[in-house]
Design an enzyme around this catalytic site. Structure first.
Site, PDB file in Angstrom:
ATOM      1  N   ARG A  29       0.623  16.139   1.223  1.00  0.00           N
ATOM      2  CA  ARG A  29       1.370  14.941   0.820  1.00  0.00           C
ATOM      3  C   ARG A  29       2.684  15.330   0.131  1.00  0.00           C
ATOM      4  O   ARG A  29       3.719  14.714   0.347  1.00  0.00           O
ATOM      5  CB  ARG A  29       0.529  14.084  -0.134  1.00  0.00           C
ATOM      6  CG  ARG A  29      -0.628  13.397   0.548  1.00  0.00           C
ATOM      7  CD  ARG A  29      -1.332  12.462  -0.408  1.00  0.00           C
ATOM      8  NE  ARG A  29      -0.488  11.344  -0.821  1.00  0.00           N
ATOM      9  CZ  ARG A  29      -0.704  10.608  -1.906  1.00  0.00           C
ATOM     10  NH1 ARG A  29      -1.711  10.862  -2.699  1.00  0.00           N
ATOM     11  NH2 ARG A  29       0.093   9.608  -2.198  1.00  0.00           N
ATOM     12  N   HIS A  74       1.175   6.162 -12.338  1.00  0.00           N
ATOM     13  CA  HIS A  74       0.122   6.985 -11.731  1.00  0.00           C
ATOM     14  C   HIS A  74       0.518   8.454 -11.634  1.00  0.00           C
ATOM     15  O   HIS A  74      -0.051   9.193 -10.834  1.00  0.00           O
ATOM     16  CB  HIS A  74      -0.245   6.431 -10.347  1.00  0.00           C
ATOM     17  CG  HIS A  74      -0.927   5.091 -10.409  1.00  0.00           C
ATOM     18  ND1 HIS A  74      -1.194   4.327  -9.298  1.00  0.00           N
ATOM     19  CD2 HIS A  74      -1.391   4.376 -11.464  1.00  0.00           C
ATOM     20  CE1 HIS A  74      -1.795   3.191  -9.672  1.00  0.00           C
ATOM     21  NE2 HIS A  74      -1.912   3.202 -10.971  1.00  0.00           N
ATOM     22  N   ASN A 132       6.483  -8.567   0.155  1.00  0.00           N
ATOM     23  CA  ASN A 132       5.408  -7.880   0.877  1.00  0.00           C
ATOM     24  C   ASN A 132       5.243  -8.586   2.224  1.00  0.00           C
ATOM     25  O   ASN A 132       5.161  -9.813   2.266  1.00  0.00           O
ATOM     26  CB  ASN A 132       4.097  -7.983   0.070  1.00  0.00           C
ATOM     27  CG  ASN A 132       3.059  -6.982   0.528  1.00  0.00           C
ATOM     28  OD1 ASN A 132       2.866  -6.769   1.716  1.00  0.00           O
ATOM     29  ND2 ASN A 132       2.381  -6.369  -0.440  1.00  0.00           N
TER      30      ASN A 132
HETATM   31  P1  NAD Z   1      -1.589  -0.102  -1.269  1.00  0.00           P
HETATM   32  O1  NAD Z   1      -1.691   0.923  -0.172  1.00  0.00           O
HETATM   33  O2  NAD Z   1      -2.833  -0.633  -1.855  1.00  0.00           O
HETATM   34  O3  NAD Z   1      -0.763  -1.369  -0.761  1.00  0.00           O
HETATM   35  C1  NAD Z   1       0.459  -1.232  -0.091  1.00  0.00           C
HETATM   36  C2  NAD Z   1       1.058  -2.604   0.070  1.00  0.00           C
HETATM   37  O4  NAD Z   1       2.357  -2.450   0.610  1.00  0.00           O
HETATM   38  C3  NAD Z   1       0.279  -3.522   1.021  1.00  0.00           C
HETATM   39  O5  NAD Z   1       0.065  -4.767   0.390  1.00  0.00           O
HETATM   40  C4  NAD Z   1       1.211  -3.668   2.246  1.00  0.00           C
HETATM   41  O6  NAD Z   1       1.134  -4.954   2.825  1.00  0.00           O
HETATM   42  C5  NAD Z   1       2.553  -3.442   1.587  1.00  0.00           C
HETATM   43  N1  NAD Z   1       3.592  -2.950   2.488  1.00  0.00           N
HETATM   44  C6  NAD Z   1       3.467  -2.156   3.577  1.00  0.00           C
HETATM   45  N2  NAD Z   1       4.671  -1.890   4.105  1.00  0.00           N
HETATM   46  C7  NAD Z   1       5.591  -2.518   3.306  1.00  0.00           C
HETATM   47  C8  NAD Z   1       7.003  -2.599   3.321  1.00  0.00           C
HETATM   48  N3  NAD Z   1       7.742  -1.971   4.247  1.00  0.00           N
HETATM   49  N4  NAD Z   1       7.611  -3.330   2.323  1.00  0.00           N
HETATM   50  C9  NAD Z   1       6.889  -3.954   1.378  1.00  0.00           C
HETATM   51  N5  NAD Z   1       5.531  -3.908   1.326  1.00  0.00           N
HETATM   52  C10 NAD Z   1       4.899  -3.189   2.276  1.00  0.00           C
HETATM   53  O7  NAD Z   1      -0.657   0.547  -2.355  1.00  0.00           O
HETATM   54  P2  NAD Z   1      -0.624   0.327  -3.909  1.00  0.00           P
HETATM   55  O8  NAD Z   1      -0.701  -1.125  -4.212  1.00  0.00           O
HETATM   56  O9  NAD Z   1       0.545   1.121  -4.362  1.00  0.00           O
HETATM   57  O10 NAD Z   1      -1.965   1.005  -4.488  1.00  0.00           O
HETATM   58  C11 NAD Z   1      -2.659   2.106  -3.929  1.00  0.00           C
HETATM   59  C12 NAD Z   1      -2.590   3.422  -4.710  1.00  0.00           C
HETATM   60  O11 NAD Z   1      -2.099   4.372  -3.797  1.00  0.00           O
HETATM   61  C13 NAD Z   1      -1.699   3.494  -5.882  1.00  0.00           C
HETATM   62  O12 NAD Z   1      -2.459   4.036  -6.908  1.00  0.00           O
HETATM   63  C14 NAD Z   1      -0.613   4.512  -5.501  1.00  0.00           C
HETATM   64  O13 NAD Z   1      -0.384   5.390  -6.570  1.00  0.00           O
HETATM   65  C15 NAD Z   1      -1.198   5.291  -4.387  1.00  0.00           C
HETATM   66  N6  NAD Z   1      -0.280   5.713  -3.300  1.00  0.00           N
HETATM   67  C16 NAD Z   1       1.003   6.094  -3.560  1.00  0.00           C
HETATM   68  C17 NAD Z   1       1.848   6.462  -2.521  1.00  0.00           C
HETATM   69  C18 NAD Z   1       3.266   6.892  -2.814  1.00  0.00           C
HETATM   70  O14 NAD Z   1       3.528   7.437  -3.883  1.00  0.00           O
HETATM   71  N7  NAD Z   1       4.210   6.644  -1.910  1.00  0.00           N
HETATM   72  C19 NAD Z   1       1.387   6.436  -1.199  1.00  0.00           C
HETATM   73  C20 NAD Z   1       0.067   6.061  -0.962  1.00  0.00           C
HETATM   74  C21 NAD Z   1      -0.758   5.699  -2.030  1.00  0.00           C
END
Ligand code: NAD
Length: 264
Positions: free
Chosen positions: A76, A125, A220
């Protein structure tokens, strides 16, 4: 002939952004989706397709299979290093530059907000960029090559090193969540972008803001448990909706900033 805007912004929403005195933004994995960083809910690809991220990102998984969890985070980290901030990250930099008071509370561990140029950030986080000792809980910057199939070990105490991220079932850093909660209670506009609004305690922040009378705007493409309680819901990707919103709030000057900000 002029083209319709990619994401039409109602006038009251444009005014809410331009007039806000204190803005808090809560972001989640969706904000980085357009940078090619997958959300946990997206299907995993390649070698990792058979693993459930909600199972791997736990202390139990690290206790049972530390090498597997370390390798997953290493992959990652490498993927995030190849990714670039997208227009959604940059639009938040433009908002920070104009808001009298601003805090970005992110659940993301990818560092893309920092790389876009955001400065007032609380990482709820943690961050993939940091590593800490699993026993002493302090950050470690350098370590020796690990044995095959194991994470590297702490140069001081010999315990395994782990990513400095908050796993499911773990508590958030107290200072980070307290800062975000205080800002949520004091803001007049809360923007909730790219989060499923289901992972607590971050998911409670919009409710604190709402109880204190703030306007809540969700961005979203999919509905979440927050959607029907938000004052406005933009069913659009954040990389489209946020720049459009900035451009409508500050029409004379927003476009260059929303598009600029530069990836680092
Ligand atoms: P989540 O995966 O639960 O939800 C992601 C949300 O983003 C969904 O509701 C989806 O509909 C929405 N989404 C998808 N594409 C989008 C776009 N282009 N624009 C706007 N919205 C969009 O993620 P979460 O709520 O952040 O929680 C999950 C956990 O996963 C967190 O603890 C986070 O730290 C971790 N996480 C982080 C990363 C990162 O740092 N990029 C990646 C994956 C997971």
């Amino acid at each position: 002939m002029s083209r319709a805007p990619a994401c039409p912004i109602p006038e009251p929403l444009a005014r809410a952004l331009a007039d806000a005195r204190s803005i808090v933004v809560l972001t989640g994995a969706g904000v980085s989706a357009e940078s090619g960083v997958p959300t946990f809910r997206d299907a995993q690809t390649g070698l990792w397709a058979k693993f459930d991220p909600f199972e791997l990102a736990t202390p139990r998984a690290f206790a049972r299979q530390p090498g597997l969890v370390w390798d997953w985070y290493a992959e990652r980290r490498a993927a995030v290093a190849r990714a670039l901030p997208n227009p959604g990250h940059r639009a938040l930099v433009a908002i920070e530059g104009r808001a009298p008071s601003f805090l970005l509370a992110t659940q993301n561990v990818d560092g893309l907000h920092h790389r876009a140029g955001s400065r007032s950030i609380v990482e709820l986080h943690g961050s993939l960029a940091r590593v800490r000792c699993s026993r002493e809980d302090r950050e470690v910057a350098a370590w020796d090559e690990p044995a095959p199939g194991e994470p590297p070990r702490c140069p001081d105490c010999g315990a395994f090193l782990r990513p400095d991220v908050v796993w499911f079932e773990e508590a958030l850093p107290a200072a980070a969540i307290e800062r975000a909660e205080a800002a949520a209670r004091a803001c007049d506009l809360m923007i909730v972008a790219g989060t499923s609004a289901e992972v607590h305690p971050a998911a409670a922040l919009p409710w604190l803001a709402r109880a204190a009378g703030a306007t809540i705007v969700e961005i979203n493409p999919s509905a979440t448990p927050l959607t029907r309680h938000a004052d406005h819901a933009l069913r659009e990707r954040s990389g489209v909706a946020l720049p459009a919103w900035v451009a409508s709030a500050w029409p004379a000057s927003a476009a260059p900033d929303a598009a600029g900000g530069g990836a680092k």
